[in-house]
Scaffold this active site. Sequence first.
Site, mmCIF file in Angstrom:
data_model
loop_
_atom_site.group_PDB
_atom_site.id
_atom_site.type_symbol
_atom_site.label_atom_id
_atom_site.label_comp_id
_atom_site.label_asym_id
_atom_site.label_seq_id
_atom_site.Cartn_x
_atom_site.Cartn_y
_atom_site.Cartn_z
ATOM 1 N N ASP A 117 6.163 -0.023 1.445
ATOM 2 C CA ASP A 117 5.763 1.307 2.079
ATOM 3 C C ASP A 117 5.105 1.971 1.053
ATOM 4 O O ASP A 117 5.980 2.642 0.243
ATOM 5 C CB ASP A 117 6.437 1.742 3.072
ATOM 6 C CG ASP A 117 6.212 3.273 3.460
ATOM 7 O OD1 ASP A 117 4.947 3.210 3.600
ATOM 8 O OD2 ASP A 117 7.097 4.023 4.333
ATOM 9 N N ALA A 118 4.138 2.128 0.433
ATOM 10 C CA ALA A 118 3.558 2.589 -0.566
ATOM 11 C C ALA A 118 2.458 3.681 -0.418
ATOM 12 O O ALA A 118 2.072 4.530 -1.159
ATOM 13 C CB ALA A 118 3.218 1.664 -1.780
ATOM 14 N N LYS A 119 1.577 3.406 0.767
ATOM 15 C CA LYS A 119 0.509 4.141 1.446
ATOM 16 C C LYS A 119 -0.351 4.407 0.185
ATOM 17 O O LYS A 119 -1.078 5.273 -0.071
ATOM 18 C CB LYS A 119 1.105 5.609 1.725
ATOM 19 C CG LYS A 119 2.113 5.338 2.916
ATOM 20 C CD LYS A 119 2.609 6.784 3.708
ATOM 21 C CE LYS A 119 3.597 6.606 4.743
ATOM 22 N NZ LYS A 119 4.817 5.894 4.116
ATOM 23 N N ARG A 120 -0.801 3.479 -0.449
ATOM 24 C CA ARG A 120 -1.918 3.397 -1.645
ATOM 25 C C ARG A 120 -3.170 3.655 -1.022
ATOM 26 O O ARG A 120 -3.617 3.387 0.116
ATOM 27 C CB ARG A 120 -1.857 2.025 -2.196
ATOM 28 C CG ARG A 120 -0.726 1.536 -2.892
ATOM 29 C CD ARG A 120 -0.028 2.882 -3.881
ATOM 30 N NE ARG A 120 0.750 1.949 -4.693
ATOM 31 C CZ ARG A 120 1.863 2.757 -5.269
ATOM 32 N NH1 ARG A 120 1.662 4.154 -5.111
ATOM 33 N NH2 ARG A 120 2.663 2.188 -6.163
ATOM 34 N N THR A 137 1.698 -0.840 3.156
ATOM 35 C CA THR A 137 0.826 0.391 3.740
ATOM 36 C C THR A 137 -0.227 1.060 2.936
ATOM 37 O O THR A 137 0.083 1.112 1.756
ATOM 38 C CB THR A 137 1.868 1.378 4.066
ATOM 39 O OG1 THR A 137 2.627 1.894 3.099
ATOM 40 C CG2 THR A 137 2.823 0.772 5.104
#
Length: 273
Positions: free
Chosen positions: A93-96, A120
Amino acid sequence: MNFIDTLNAVWRKHNSLLCVGLDPDPSRFPSHLHGKPDAIFEFCKAIVDATGDLVCAFKPQIAYFAAQRAEDQLEALIEHIHGQHPTVPVILDAKRGDIGSTAEQYAIEAFERYKADALTVNPYLGRDSVEPYLSYRDKGVILLCRTSNPGGSDLQFLDIGGERLYERLARLVSREWNQGGQCALVVGATFPAEIARVRGLTGAMPLLVPGIGAQGGDIEATVRAGCTADGGGLLINSSRAILYAGKGEDYAEQARLLAQSTRDAINRYRPAR
């Protein structure tokens, strides 16, 4: 197997739609872990081993590791999950969200350094910002769509030509971006009506649903809105409620008890399988 195949297999094997988020906060660890140099790894490892047969995925949040200079412990944790729980996928979960060569480096970080099974991604820079992740055809790309935070409505709920922005994104991903069959979407449990809308737009595409547990999302409403006809389609995430269910040395056992009760609560509302 690719990410989607792995996910379909673990939904059946573990009879679970529960995803456990790994958001380690050392200030909330039991006292016997305080001061240990590898406390983050030890804490998360115990949670993973206590719940590994109850979940469909683990979701470590990279910021909780990076803020403590514990990226090496994150690498070790993912390696441990792959070694000891090989049927359970790991979602980083890093939402790059960036473009061009920077996105390529983020993809290398997630899939080659950490060896995550899925990542993510923030899609609001457009398709070219997502393509570096999609080039890893065996990996999952989980795109933010309708997030669980109240401020998500500032942009995601904007009307653009008779539809909401999150609806446009759901259609784009399902009809144009998902050519490799590896995409999923994030839709918060705090918005069950939007979960149902996204499910209607995307067919059987997997949905990662944060927001139950500490954020108060309703399990029954989430399952009824988003489950596919065969009882799959969802990764329902709980992080803090499970991680910190216990405060003493038996914290992993307490996490297991809450994970099991959460899994069972989810299963009560799934279609017959």
